[in-house]
Design a protein around this motif. Structure first.
Motif, PDB file in Angstrom:
ATOM      1  N   SER A  65       0.881  -1.238  -0.057  1.00  0.00           N
ATOM      2  CA  SER A  65       0.100   0.029  -0.125  1.00  0.00           C
ATOM      3  C   SER A  65       0.942   1.116   0.058  1.00  0.00           C
ATOM      4  O   SER A  65       0.670   2.509  -0.465  1.00  0.00           O
ATOM      5  N   ASP A  66       2.119   0.991   0.455  1.00  0.00           N
ATOM      6  CA  ASP A  66       3.069   2.255   0.615  1.00  0.00           C
ATOM      7  C   ASP A  66       3.370   2.671  -0.713  1.00  0.00           C
ATOM      8  O   ASP A  66       3.656   3.738  -1.093  1.00  0.00           O
ATOM      9  N   VAL A  67       3.658   1.686  -1.715  1.00  0.00           N
ATOM     10  CA  VAL A  67       3.929   1.773  -2.810  1.00  0.00           C
ATOM     11  C   VAL A  67       3.086   2.179  -3.772  1.00  0.00           C
ATOM     12  O   VAL A  67       3.157   3.030  -4.612  1.00  0.00           O
ATOM     13  N   ALA A  68       1.770   1.872  -3.496  1.00  0.00           N
ATOM     14  CA  ALA A  68       0.634   2.411  -4.402  1.00  0.00           C
ATOM     15  C   ALA A  68       0.303   3.859  -4.196  1.00  0.00           C
ATOM     16  O   ALA A  68       0.262   4.564  -4.818  1.00  0.00           O
ATOM     17  N   LYS A  69       0.537   4.318  -2.739  1.00  0.00           N
ATOM     18  CA  LYS A  69       0.609   5.678  -2.591  1.00  0.00           C
ATOM     19  C   LYS A  69       1.477   6.619  -3.108  1.00  0.00           C
ATOM     20  O   LYS A  69       1.532   7.516  -3.683  1.00  0.00           O
ATOM     21  N   SER A  70       2.821   5.945  -3.125  1.00  0.00           N
ATOM     22  CA  SER A  70       3.821   6.682  -3.839  1.00  0.00           C
ATOM     23  C   SER A  70       3.667   7.026  -5.374  1.00  0.00           C
ATOM     24  O   SER A  70       4.170   7.906  -5.737  1.00  0.00           O
ATOM     25  N   LEU A  71       2.860   6.196  -5.831  1.00  0.00           N
ATOM     26  CA  LEU A  71       2.822   6.122  -7.445  1.00  0.00           C
ATOM     27  C   LEU A  71       1.459   7.008  -7.789  1.00  0.00           C
ATOM     28  O   LEU A  71       1.591   7.495  -8.836  1.00  0.00           O
ATOM     29  N   LYS A  72       0.756   7.079  -6.965  1.00  0.00           N
ATOM     30  CA  LYS A  72      -0.384   8.033  -6.899  1.00  0.00           C
ATOM     31  C   LYS A  72      -1.138   7.863  -8.422  1.00  0.00           C
ATOM     32  O   LYS A  72      -1.350   8.724  -8.999  1.00  0.00           O
ATOM     33  N   ILE A  73      -1.675   6.654  -8.272  1.00  0.00           N
ATOM     34  CA  ILE A  73      -2.334   6.203  -9.542  1.00  0.00           C
ATOM     35  C   ILE A  73      -3.823   6.222  -9.216  1.00  0.00           C
ATOM     36  O   ILE A  73      -4.548   5.498  -8.438  1.00  0.00           O
ATOM     37  N   PRO A  74      -4.600   6.915  -9.870  1.00  0.00           N
ATOM     38  CA  PRO A  74      -6.125   7.157  -9.787  1.00  0.00           C
ATOM     39  C   PRO A  74      -6.915   6.065  -9.949  1.00  0.00           C
ATOM     40  O   PRO A  74      -6.556   5.189 -10.652  1.00  0.00           O
ATOM     41  N   ASN A  75      -8.032   5.719  -9.082  1.00  0.00           N
ATOM     42  CA  ASN A  75      -8.522   4.469  -9.529  1.00  0.00           C
ATOM     43  C   ASN A  75      -9.642   4.333 -10.716  1.00  0.00           C
ATOM     44  O   ASN A  75      -9.642   5.447 -11.196  1.00  0.00           O
ATOM     45  N   LYS A  76      -9.964   3.306 -11.171  1.00  0.00           N
ATOM     46  CA  LYS A  76     -10.649   3.308 -12.412  1.00  0.00           C
ATOM     47  C   LYS A  76     -12.095   4.118 -12.221  1.00  0.00           C
ATOM     48  O   LYS A  76     -12.357   4.426 -13.302  1.00  0.00           O
ATOM     49  N   ALA A  77     -12.637   4.273 -11.115  1.00  0.00           N
ATOM     50  CA  ALA A  77     -13.695   5.149 -11.007  1.00  0.00           C
ATOM     51  C   ALA A  77     -13.610   6.415 -11.198  1.00  0.00           C
ATOM     52  O   ALA A  77     -14.635   7.274 -11.828  1.00  0.00           O
ATOM     53  N   GLY A  78     -12.491   7.046 -11.255  1.00  0.00           N
ATOM     54  CA  GLY A  78     -12.139   8.395 -11.529  1.00  0.00           C
ATOM     55  C   GLY A  78     -12.872   9.277 -10.683  1.00  0.00           C
ATOM     56  O   GLY A  78     -13.156  10.602 -11.109  1.00  0.00           O
ATOM     57  N   ASN A  79     -12.863   8.845  -9.274  1.00  0.00           N
ATOM     58  CA  ASN A  79     -13.425   9.950  -8.545  1.00  0.00           C
ATOM     59  C   ASN A  79     -12.619  10.683  -7.571  1.00  0.00           C
ATOM     60  O   ASN A  79     -12.766  11.111  -6.442  1.00  0.00           O
ATOM     61  N   GLY A  80     -11.158  10.655  -8.157  1.00  0.00           N
ATOM     62  CA  GLY A  80     -10.240  11.390  -7.232  1.00  0.00           C
ATOM     63  C   GLY A  80      -9.616  10.516  -6.274  1.00  0.00           C
ATOM     64  O   GLY A  80      -8.333  10.908  -5.629  1.00  0.00           O
ATOM     65  N   ASN A  81      -9.952   9.460  -5.853  1.00  0.00           N
ATOM     66  CA  ASN A  81      -9.236   8.495  -5.093  1.00  0.00           C
ATOM     67  C   ASN A  81      -8.062   7.805  -5.634  1.00  0.00           C
ATOM     68  O   ASN A  81      -8.157   7.570  -6.941  1.00  0.00           O
ATOM     69  N   LEU A  82      -7.244   7.235  -4.718  1.00  0.00           N
ATOM     70  CA  LEU A  82      -6.037   6.549  -5.528  1.00  0.00           C
ATOM     71  C   LEU A  82      -6.322   5.156  -5.394  1.00  0.00           C
ATOM     72  O   LEU A  82      -6.968   4.799  -4.561  1.00  0.00           O
ATOM     73  N   THR A  83      -6.024   4.427  -6.333  1.00  0.00           N
ATOM     74  CA  THR A  83      -6.091   3.024  -6.335  1.00  0.00           C
ATOM     75  C   THR A  83      -5.079   2.357  -5.301  1.00  0.00           C
ATOM     76  O   THR A  83      -3.840   2.721  -5.106  1.00  0.00           O
ATOM     77  N   ASP A  84      -5.596   1.159  -4.743  1.00  0.00           N
ATOM     78  CA  ASP A  84      -4.865   0.209  -3.963  1.00  0.00           C
ATOM     79  C   ASP A  84      -4.725  -1.035  -4.450  1.00  0.00           C
ATOM     80  O   ASP A  84      -5.675  -1.856  -4.928  1.00  0.00           O
ATOM     81  N   PHE A  85      -3.518  -1.339  -4.681  1.00  0.00           N
ATOM     82  CA  PHE A  85      -3.125  -2.678  -5.647  1.00  0.00           C
ATOM     83  C   PHE A  85      -3.655  -3.733  -5.092  1.00  0.00           C
ATOM     84  O   PHE A  85      -3.678  -4.068  -4.151  1.00  0.00           O
ATOM     85  N   GLU A  86      -4.109  -4.693  -6.138  1.00  0.00           N
ATOM     86  CA  GLU A  86      -4.694  -6.161  -5.638  1.00  0.00           C
ATOM     87  C   GLU A  86      -3.856  -7.014  -6.387  1.00  0.00           C
ATOM     88  O   GLU A  86      -3.201  -6.631  -7.267  1.00  0.00           O
ATOM     89  N   VAL A  87      -3.732  -8.413  -5.839  1.00  0.00           N
ATOM     90  CA  VAL A  87      -2.799  -9.269  -6.302  1.00  0.00           C
ATOM     91  C   VAL A  87      -3.638 -10.513  -6.483  1.00  0.00           C
ATOM     92  O   VAL A  87      -4.507 -10.572  -6.079  1.00  0.00           O
ATOM     93  N   MET A  88      -2.980 -11.445  -7.340  1.00  0.00           N
ATOM     94  CA  MET A  88      -3.630 -12.569  -7.850  1.00  0.00           C
ATOM     95  C   MET A  88      -3.617 -13.597  -6.672  1.00  0.00           C
ATOM     96  O   MET A  88      -2.953 -13.516  -5.720  1.00  0.00           O
TER      97      MET A  88
END
Length: 246
Positions: A65-88
């Protein structure tokens, strides 16, 4: 430009991490596989160390989750929130301790991150050394060290206690009687009844290892060393002692 093998490996990690980032920006809900997660974690540690923004102790607490925050990738919904990565499925169980050799302001140090994806599910059906085959009559688990698995369960676990001030890591096929002398093995959780581990190795998947933290006792399962029962070198000085089991 002359790069050492170590520098080439770091460059490959950086390239792999950049590729994963591009994939995530294209598809934020993409479920990451094992190499993608490892690339992101390793690159994050290398960059934070290089820019001297975090200490070794702080990086040891790194989560995906720390890596996800550092990359600041918006989620698919496009509501301004950042995505939190999911794994297989199964990736969480495959990644326990991540080790990265990073260059800090005061030199190169080894950073060990325990459980960067959180604790694995002990009942998971997918993890190193075990997988499931789908057949007409259902699912069948294939377990590593299958010949000795039942005996290991019947004899019960041992407790490995690290009496040193630094972590001790033991590989899957290292003779337990020849490990670091500060690592003691006991039959009981209170660590009062010493265990004889001559001719034994850890009951873990080949190529993996167990890390025992300082002043910490950890439950381990052991199995006999097979093959020719020889453990050449290690702490054994007399070749006549290489034979460890009947």
């Amino acid at each position: 430009m002359h790069l050492s093998p170590h520098e080439q490996e770091r460059l490959m990690i950086r390239v792999a991490a950049d590729l994963v980032e591009r994939r995530l920006r294209r598809q934020p809900d993409l479920k990451l596989n094992y190499p993608e997660v490892m690339a992101l974690l390793a690159a994050y540690v290398l960059e934070e160390a290089r820019h001297d923004t975090k200490t070794v102790a702080e990086l040891m607490d790194t989560k995906l989750s720390d890596v996800a925050k550092s990359l600041k990738i918006p989620n698919k919904a496009g509501n301004g929130n950042l995505t939190d990565f999911e794994v297989m499925d199964g990736v969480r169980e495959m990644i326990r301790d991540v080790q990265v050799e990073a260059t800090f302001k005061d030199g190169t140090k080894l950073v060990t991150i325990p459980d960067p994806l959180g604790k694995a599910d002990p009942d998971a059906k997918v993890y190193p050394g075990k997988y499931e085959l789908l057949a007409d009559d259902g699912q069948h688990a294939v377990t590593y060290n299958a010949d000795d698995h039942e005996d290991s369960l019947r004899e019960g676990p041992l407790w490995a206690k690290n009496t040193a001030k630094r972590p001790i890591q033991v590989g899957s096929h290292f003779h337990l009687a020849d490990v670091n002398a500060c690592l003691k093995f006991f039959k009981d959780e209170e660590c009062t009844d010493p265990a004889d581990v001559k001719g034994k190795r850890l009951h873990i998947a080949a190529g993996t290892s167990e890390r025992i933290e300082p002043e910490h006792a950890r439950k381990v399962w052991v199995v006999p060393i097979k093959g020719d029962h020889l453990v050449k070198g290690l702490r054994v000085k007399d070749p006549s002692d290489w034979k460890v089991a009947p």
